[in-house]
Design an enzyme around this catalytic site. Structure first.
Site, PDB file in Angstrom:
ATOM      1  CG  HIS A 157      -1.587   1.256   1.354  1.00 28.53           C
ATOM      2  ND1 HIS A 157      -1.269   2.221   2.627  1.00 28.53           N
ATOM      3  CD2 HIS A 157      -2.439   1.955   0.752  1.00 28.53           C
ATOM      4  CE1 HIS A 157      -2.265   3.160   2.448  1.00 28.53           C
ATOM      5  NE2 HIS A 157      -2.819   2.981   1.307  1.00 28.53           N
ATOM      6  CB  SER A 158       0.692   4.290   0.483  1.00 26.74           C
ATOM      7  OG  SER A 158       1.009   5.682   0.273  1.00 26.74           O
TER       8      SER A 158
END
Length: 326
Positions: free
Chosen positions: A118-119
């Protein structure tokens, strides 16, 4: 701990929330990397990489919705969550976090595994998958960008390098004791800086991201991490193309419609880097690349995990497509 335990763990805790099997601390030269483990180590491994300044609790609500026939490991990057800080004077670089991934894979004796990032975790996972292409079979990118693209990278790189050093020296010179805050004060501070994060999910991150003291809570993370340029490597378009040509993994790119387009939030509305990367991934990876957009914001995997769980589950359970590379 059994025959299948990874090398170098310092401790283990019993079964916890939502099928959590264990918590481990994997020994590294400066201390340990903390990980959370779900599922049998006999199953195909999936390494889960959290976002910048987050921690392994990012995946607590998502992993229980994913297929049980996998071995999920969510790690805290160095200086985050329950992982050790780097020694004073030893800075953090993007490559440091890529190395953290390699150390975890070595501890578990993995030769091939999948990455769910994520991210910031997706950016680190992408660099790992390009650097060690033979080790990654599937790469899942959750509202992230494979690399922090900067069309002016050659002009700005010295600025980033200077800012990195100056920020590190400033933090080290302050030598302040960790600030003690009330739980509500910390939560409000976190939510004000992460407008996409719900209150419930903010509390979940702070469970692992803080330590209780007599008068309140202190943040666990290393203050040297507070500048984005300290942990991201910005790349040019030419470097990006060269990197992804080395990928052997199948890639699933999940974009939240109200998520972030870039690393630096003032650039969120500038879609050109994202569109360039998507076009390049489609052209170079061909059938090995999948892209989906879902409703939700940057933390959709925490706020509404059911919206992403189906896509991830199908991708993990699909047969890997053969690399088109000769």
């Amino acid at each position: 701990m059994g025959e299948n335990a990874p090398q170098g763990p310092l401790d283990r805790r019993g079964k916890g929330e939502a099928g959590l099997l264990s918590e481990l601390k994997l020994a590294v030269p400066w201390g340990h990397i903390a990980v959370k483990v779900w599922g049998s180590q006999k199953n195909p491994p999936v390494l889960c990489l959290h976002g910048w300044l987050d921690n392994a609790n990012s995946f607590d609500r998502l992993i229980p919705l994913l297929p049980q026939g996998f071995h999920y490991v969510a790690m805290d990057f160095g200086g985050h969550g329950l992982s050790s800080h780097h020694h004073p004077g030893f800075p953090y670089y993007h490559q440091s976090f890529v190395s953290d991934v390699r150390r975890v894979a070595t501890a578990f004796k993995w030769t091939r595994f999948s990455i769910l990032g994520h991210s910031f975790g997706g950016t680190v996972g992408s660099m790992f998958a390009c650097t060690f292409p033979e080790m990654v079979d599937k790469l899942i990118l959750l509202d992230t960008i494979p690399f922090a693209l900067d069309s002016n990278e050659t002009e700005n790189i010295l600025t980033y390098k200077r800012r990195n050093i100056e920020h590190m020296l400033k933090v080290e010179a302050s030598q302040k004791s960790p600030r003690v805050s009330s739980p509500e004060e910390l939560l409000q501070g976190l939510l004000s800086k992460n407008i996409h994060l719900s209150r419930e999910c903010g509390e979940l991150l702070l469970q692992r991201g803080t330590t209780k003291v007599d008068t309140g809570l202190v943040l666990n993370r290393d203050p040297r991490l507070s500048l984005a340029e300290n942990v991201f490597d910005f790349t040019s378009k030419e470097m990006f193309l060269q990197f992804i040509r080395s990928l052997q993994a199948n890639v699933l790119f999940i974009k939240a419609t109200q998520g972030y387009f870039g690393v630096r939030r003032e650039n969120d509305n500038k879609k050109q880097p994202l569109l360039f990367m998507l076009d390049a991934l489609r052209v170079i990876l061909k059938e090995r690349f999948q892209y989906v957009e879902i409703p939700g914001n940057h933390y959709v995997h925490m706020n509404e995990p059911h919206l992403v769980a189906g896509f991830i589950s199908s991708f993990l359970q699909s047969q890997p497509r053969t690399s088109s590379r000769l």
